[in-house]
Design a protein around this motif. Sequence first.
Motif, mmCIF file in Angstrom:
data_model
loop_
_atom_site.group_PDB
_atom_site.id
_atom_site.type_symbol
_atom_site.label_atom_id
_atom_site.label_comp_id
_atom_site.label_asym_id
_atom_site.label_seq_id
_atom_site.Cartn_x
_atom_site.Cartn_y
_atom_site.Cartn_z
ATOM 1 N N CYS A 136 0.845 -1.192 0.000
ATOM 2 C CA CYS A 136 0.000 0.000 0.000
ATOM 3 C C CYS A 136 0.886 1.249 0.000
ATOM 4 C CB CYS A 136 -0.927 -0.009 1.207
ATOM 5 S SG CYS A 136 -0.074 -0.031 2.792
ATOM 6 N N LEU A 137 0.252 2.390 -0.051
ATOM 7 C CA LEU A 137 0.999 3.644 -0.076
ATOM 8 C C LEU A 137 1.691 3.879 1.263
ATOM 9 C CD1 LEU A 137 -1.633 5.935 -1.827
ATOM 10 C CD2 LEU A 137 0.470 5.022 -2.818
ATOM 11 N N PRO A 138 2.834 4.508 1.238
ATOM 12 C CA PRO A 138 3.502 4.855 2.504
ATOM 13 C C PRO A 138 2.667 5.877 3.281
ATOM 14 C CG PRO A 138 5.012 5.060 0.638
ATOM 15 C CD PRO A 138 3.662 4.823 0.085
ATOM 16 N N ARG A 139 2.746 5.786 4.584
ATOM 17 C CA ARG A 139 1.962 6.668 5.454
ATOM 18 C C ARG A 139 2.247 8.144 5.157
ATOM 19 N NH1 ARG A 139 0.731 5.611 11.481
ATOM 20 N NH2 ARG A 139 1.462 3.613 10.741
ATOM 21 N N ASP A 140 3.479 8.511 4.915
ATOM 22 C CA ASP A 140 3.833 9.915 4.655
ATOM 23 C C ASP A 140 3.135 10.435 3.406
ATOM 24 O OD1 ASP A 140 5.460 9.748 6.859
ATOM 25 O OD2 ASP A 140 7.296 9.393 5.677
ATOM 26 N N VAL A 141 3.050 9.618 2.369
ATOM 27 C CA VAL A 141 2.405 10.036 1.119
ATOM 28 C C VAL A 141 0.913 10.245 1.343
ATOM 29 C CG1 VAL A 141 1.861 9.303 -1.235
ATOM 30 C CG2 VAL A 141 4.134 8.881 -0.280
ATOM 31 N N VAL A 142 0.283 9.333 2.075
ATOM 32 C CA VAL A 142 -1.158 9.435 2.328
ATOM 33 C C VAL A 142 -1.455 10.654 3.195
ATOM 34 C CG1 VAL A 142 -3.126 8.304 3.434
ATOM 35 C CG2 VAL A 142 -1.512 6.961 2.070
ATOM 36 N N LEU A 143 -0.723 10.834 4.275
ATOM 37 C CA LEU A 143 -0.987 11.960 5.174
ATOM 38 C C LEU A 143 -0.664 13.300 4.520
ATOM 39 C CD1 LEU A 143 0.244 10.517 8.589
ATOM 40 C CD2 LEU A 143 -2.105 10.897 7.825
ATOM 41 N N ALA A 144 0.219 13.308 3.549
ATOM 42 C CA ALA A 144 0.522 14.558 2.837
ATOM 43 C C ALA A 144 -0.693 15.028 2.043
ATOM 44 C CB ALA A 144 1.718 14.349 1.920
ATOM 45 N N GLN A 145 -1.592 14.110 1.653
ATOM 46 C CA GLN A 145 -2.790 14.469 0.905
ATOM 47 C C GLN A 145 -3.967 14.834 1.816
ATOM 48 O OE1 GLN A 145 -2.708 14.624 -2.466
ATOM 49 N NE2 GLN A 145 -0.538 14.151 -2.225
ATOM 50 N N ALA A 146 -3.833 14.600 3.119
ATOM 51 C CA ALA A 146 -4.932 14.844 4.054
ATOM 52 C C ALA A 146 -5.070 16.333 4.328
ATOM 53 C CB ALA A 146 -4.669 14.103 5.361
ATOM 54 N N PRO A 147 -6.299 16.808 4.562
ATOM 55 C CA PRO A 147 -6.489 18.220 4.905
ATOM 56 C C PRO A 147 -5.783 18.598 6.203
ATOM 57 C CG PRO A 147 -8.612 17.139 4.484
ATOM 58 C CD PRO A 147 -7.559 16.088 4.446
ATOM 59 N N ALA A 148 -5.746 17.631 7.178
ATOM 60 C CA ALA A 148 -5.056 17.892 8.442
ATOM 61 C C ALA A 148 -4.532 16.567 8.981
ATOM 62 C CB ALA A 148 -6.015 18.527 9.451
ATOM 63 N N ALA A 149 -3.329 16.598 9.527
ATOM 64 C CA ALA A 149 -2.719 15.403 10.107
ATOM 65 C C ALA A 149 -2.067 15.780 11.420
ATOM 66 C CB ALA A 149 -1.690 14.811 9.158
ATOM 67 N N GLU A 150 -2.025 14.806 12.340
ATOM 68 C CA GLU A 150 -1.410 15.041 13.642
ATOM 69 C C GLU A 150 -0.957 13.696 14.207
ATOM 70 O OE1 GLU A 150 -3.415 16.051 17.808
ATOM 71 O OE2 GLU A 150 -3.482 17.745 16.432
ATOM 72 N N ASP A 151 0.258 13.610 14.698
ATOM 73 C CA ASP A 151 0.810 12.378 15.282
ATOM 74 C C ASP A 151 0.682 11.185 14.331
ATOM 75 O OD1 ASP A 151 1.424 13.755 17.628
ATOM 76 O OD2 ASP A 151 -0.546 13.343 18.507
ATOM 77 N N VAL B 100 -9.344 14.950 12.569
ATOM 78 C CA VAL B 100 -10.742 15.228 12.249
ATOM 79 C C VAL B 100 -11.335 16.041 13.383
ATOM 80 C CG1 VAL B 100 -11.036 13.163 10.817
ATOM 81 C CG2 VAL B 100 -11.492 13.047 13.256
ATOM 82 N N PRO B 101 -12.413 16.786 13.109
ATOM 83 C CA PRO B 101 -13.040 17.556 14.170
ATOM 84 C C PRO B 101 -13.638 16.629 15.242
ATOM 85 C CG PRO B 101 -13.846 18.235 12.012
ATOM 86 C CD PRO B 101 -13.024 17.021 11.808
ATOM 87 N N GLN B 102 -13.525 17.044 16.505
ATOM 88 C CA GLN B 102 -14.090 16.265 17.590
ATOM 89 C C GLN B 102 -15.609 16.396 17.565
ATOM 90 O OE1 GLN B 102 -12.535 17.269 21.418
ATOM 91 N NE2 GLN B 102 -14.022 16.035 22.511
ATOM 92 N N ILE B 103 -16.282 15.255 17.713
ATOM 93 C CA ILE B 103 -17.765 15.305 17.710
ATOM 94 C C ILE B 103 -18.338 14.764 18.997
ATOM 95 C CG2 ILE B 103 -18.008 15.176 15.208
ATOM 96 C CD1 ILE B 103 -18.616 12.169 15.605
ATOM 97 N N LEU B 104 -17.588 13.997 19.761
ATOM 98 C CA LEU B 104 -18.079 13.453 21.011
ATOM 99 C C LEU B 104 -17.507 14.248 22.174
ATOM 100 C CD1 LEU B 104 -17.641 9.633 20.314
ATOM 101 C CD2 LEU B 104 -19.711 11.003 20.107
ATOM 102 N N GLY B 105 -18.331 14.440 23.181
ATOM 103 C CA GLY B 105 -17.854 15.138 24.363
ATOM 104 C C GLY B 105 -17.833 16.648 24.239
#
Length: 113
Positions: A85-100, A105-110
């Motif tokens: 599969c794709l390397p994690r760095d390549v996939v997360l580089a395409q994400a709108p936001a990444a952390e750790d 993603v926006p928090q919806i619970l709590g």
Amino acid sequence: MSTPSQQETAESQAPAGLGRDDVAHLARLARLALTDEELDHFAGQLSAVLDAVAEVGKADVADVPPMTHAVPLTNVTREDVVTPCLPRDVVLAQAPAAEDDRFRVPQILGEEE
């Protein structure tokens, strides 16, 4: 004195046919507004259906094993093969936001706390 079998009991309790009043009662329960012509028409149809069900109920099924389908079914599946599969760095580089090293993603619970 012997007790009646389930089939004999069901046959003695089966309605001989539904009349207009029975169909009108069922229509009221289902909250259906039916005309007089529809009541007459549906009374005949419903009686025919109940007669057909009664005929099926008379079948001798003592030697028939229970089943879920009339014909055998085979589930068609593919082998579970691990592929690169794709390397994690390549996939997360395409994400709108990444952390750790994960998607952020926006928090919806709590939120109400």
